[in-house]
Design an enzyme around this catalytic site. Structure first.
Site, PDB file in Angstrom:
ATOM      1  CB  THR A 184      76.012  14.010  23.028  1.00  0.00           C
ATOM      2  OG1 THR A 184      76.889  15.053  23.398  1.00  0.00           O
ATOM      3  CG2 THR A 184      76.225  12.834  23.934  1.00  0.00           C
ATOM      4  CB  VAL A 225      85.260  18.114  31.172  1.00  0.00           C
ATOM      5  CG1 VAL A 225      84.553  16.776  31.340  1.00  0.00           C
ATOM      6  CG2 VAL A 225      86.748  17.894  30.922  1.00  0.00           C
ATOM      7  N   GLY A 226      82.343  18.276  29.519  1.00  0.00           N
ATOM      8  CA  GLY A 226      80.885  18.354  29.650  1.00  0.00           C
ATOM      9  C   GLY A 226      80.311  17.212  30.476  1.00  0.00           C
ATOM     10  CB  THR A 266      72.068  14.615  24.095  1.00  0.00           C
ATOM     11  OG1 THR A 266      72.498  15.616  23.165  1.00  0.00           O
ATOM     12  CG2 THR A 266      70.622  14.259  23.830  1.00  0.00           C
ATOM     13  N   GLY A 267      72.632  17.533  25.564  1.00  0.00           N
ATOM     14  CA  GLY A 267      72.210  18.923  25.680  1.00  0.00           C
ATOM     15  C   GLY A 267      73.383  19.767  26.120  1.00  0.00           C
ATOM     16  CG  MET A 268      74.698  24.401  27.115  1.00  0.00           C
ATOM     17  SD  MET A 268      75.985  24.408  25.842  1.00  0.00           S
ATOM     18  CE  MET A 268      75.284  25.545  24.658  1.00  0.00           C
TER      19      MET A 268
HETATM   20  N1  ASP Z   1      76.182  17.217  26.483  1.00  0.00           N
HETATM   21  C1  ASP Z   1      77.284  17.458  25.580  1.00  0.00           C
HETATM   22  C2  ASP Z   1      78.260  18.392  26.209  1.00  0.00           C
HETATM   23  O1  ASP Z   1      77.846  19.371  26.772  1.00  0.00           O
HETATM   24  C3  ASP Z   1      76.869  18.022  24.284  1.00  0.00           C
HETATM   25  C4  ASP Z   1      75.816  17.258  23.579  1.00  0.00           C
HETATM   26  O2  ASP Z   1      74.930  16.675  24.180  1.00  0.00           O
HETATM   27  O3  ASP Z   1      75.862  17.263  22.354  1.00  0.00           O
HETATM   28  O4  ASP Z   1      79.442  18.187  26.052  1.00  0.00           O
END
Ligand code: ASP
Length: 314
Positions: free
Chosen positions: A178, A207-208, A229-231
């Site tokens: 991200t 959707v994230g 940014t992250g999971m």
């Molecule tokens: N946070 C983003 C998501 O889960 C992924 C990312 O940070 O790369 O969609």
């Protein structure tokens, strides 16, 4: 005395290993990070609005194939690109977001248009795209976003039935790529923007946090602006961006301790890997990560520029 202004950007956090990085790739990634932060900083230096600065900085990263947003977005389990993006302006706490868009070159611009030109905060899928076309956006074919690298990543993950690779061919295969930006402008406005292709091999329709105000993006004047940014599943459950802002407002914590308490504390304990960028109302920047790396850059109120990748870079 001149009013302070500053900006920070990120190109995703996760497992980024020196031993897998080639010198050429690292040079190219750092160049794009610098280009992005400079593009945003230029707008702030001219007295422009924080929202214009963060959108401009994010667009540079969306247009680069190195990052998982816009061009270079990862693929879903249906081998398509589905992108999420959001923006927030801290003055009136206005916000706009899109989720699951497939044919928009720069989703961050569409998020801003949802904020500015619609009565809503979040539009998804076909509805978001129909809105875009009424606003004069061009239809971008999926081929534009498609890169061999992302196709190989997807096949590899599909074979393993995973969302993340255990052995990687690219130095950042396990990075959540991200992109995002946060800024303070000379009028004292804070703004944040986040854009992503999500995670490789995600179920289509997923959707994230990057589309969600409060989880992936937040800005409130006098408080803080944040992009994460992250999971995403963890960031949504932990309401990360809002949690940092709340700690600063209610516990009167400084930006650094509020960010670290969330990223190294609650989020990490839950198993959430990733990071965030933040700027407070004085222009103080903070980068926080609990992974081995996060592509990041900033220009502080004194005009000092920094570009970093690994967690151990001082
Ligand atoms: N946070 C983003 C998501 O889960 C992924 C990312 O940070 O790369 O969609």
């Amino acid at each position: 005395m001149n009013k302070p202004f500053s900006i920070a950007i990120h190109g995703g956090a996760g497992t980024i290993l020196r031993e897998q990085m080639t010198p050429e790739l690292e040079v190219s990634i750092r160049a794009d990070l610098k280009k992005s932060v400079r593009a945003g900083h230029r707008i702030l230096a001219q007295g422009g609005d924080a929202l214009d600065a963060v959108v401009e900085a994010v667009k540079v990263l969306e247009d680069s194939p190195h990052f998982n947003a816009g061009k270079g977005s990862v693929l879903t389990n249906k081998e398509m690109v589905e992108m999420d993006a959001s923006v927030m302006h801290g003055k009136e706490m206005e916000a706009g977001a899109v989720a699951g868009v497939k044919h928009i070159k720069n989703p961050i611009e569409l998020a801003r248009d949802v904020m500015t030109n619609s009565k809503h905060v979040l539009l998804i899928g076909e509805g978001a795209e129909e809105f875009a076309f009424t606003q004069g956006y061009e239809y971008t074919e999926q081929d534009y976003f498609y890169t061999d690298r992302r196709y190989e990543q997807l096949q590899s993950m599909k074979a393993k039935g995973q969302f993340a690779l255990s052995e990687s061919k690219y130095p950042d295969d396990e990075k959540h790529g991200t992109v995002g930006a946060v800024a303070l402008d000379q009028q004292g406005n804070l703004a944040a923007a986040t854009s992503t292709g999500g995670i490789t091999n995600k179920q289509y329709g997923r959707v994230g946090d990057s589309a969600l105000i409060g989880a992936g993006t937040f800005a409130k004047n006098g408080n803080v602006a944040i992009s994460t940014t992250g999971m995403g599943e963890y960031f949504i459950r932990q309401n990360v961006a809002c949690d940092v802002a709340a700690r600063m407002r209610y516990l009167k914590e400084e930006i650094g301790s509020a960010c670290e308490a969330v990223i190294q504390g609650d989020l990490k304990q839950m198993g959430g890997e990733g990071g965030l960028i933040a700027v407070d109302s004085q222009g103080q920047l903070h980068f926080s990560l609990n992974s081995t790396g996060m592509y990041r850059a900033g220009v502080d109120p004194q005009g000092n520029i920094e570009v970093k990748i690994y967690s151990d870079e001082i």
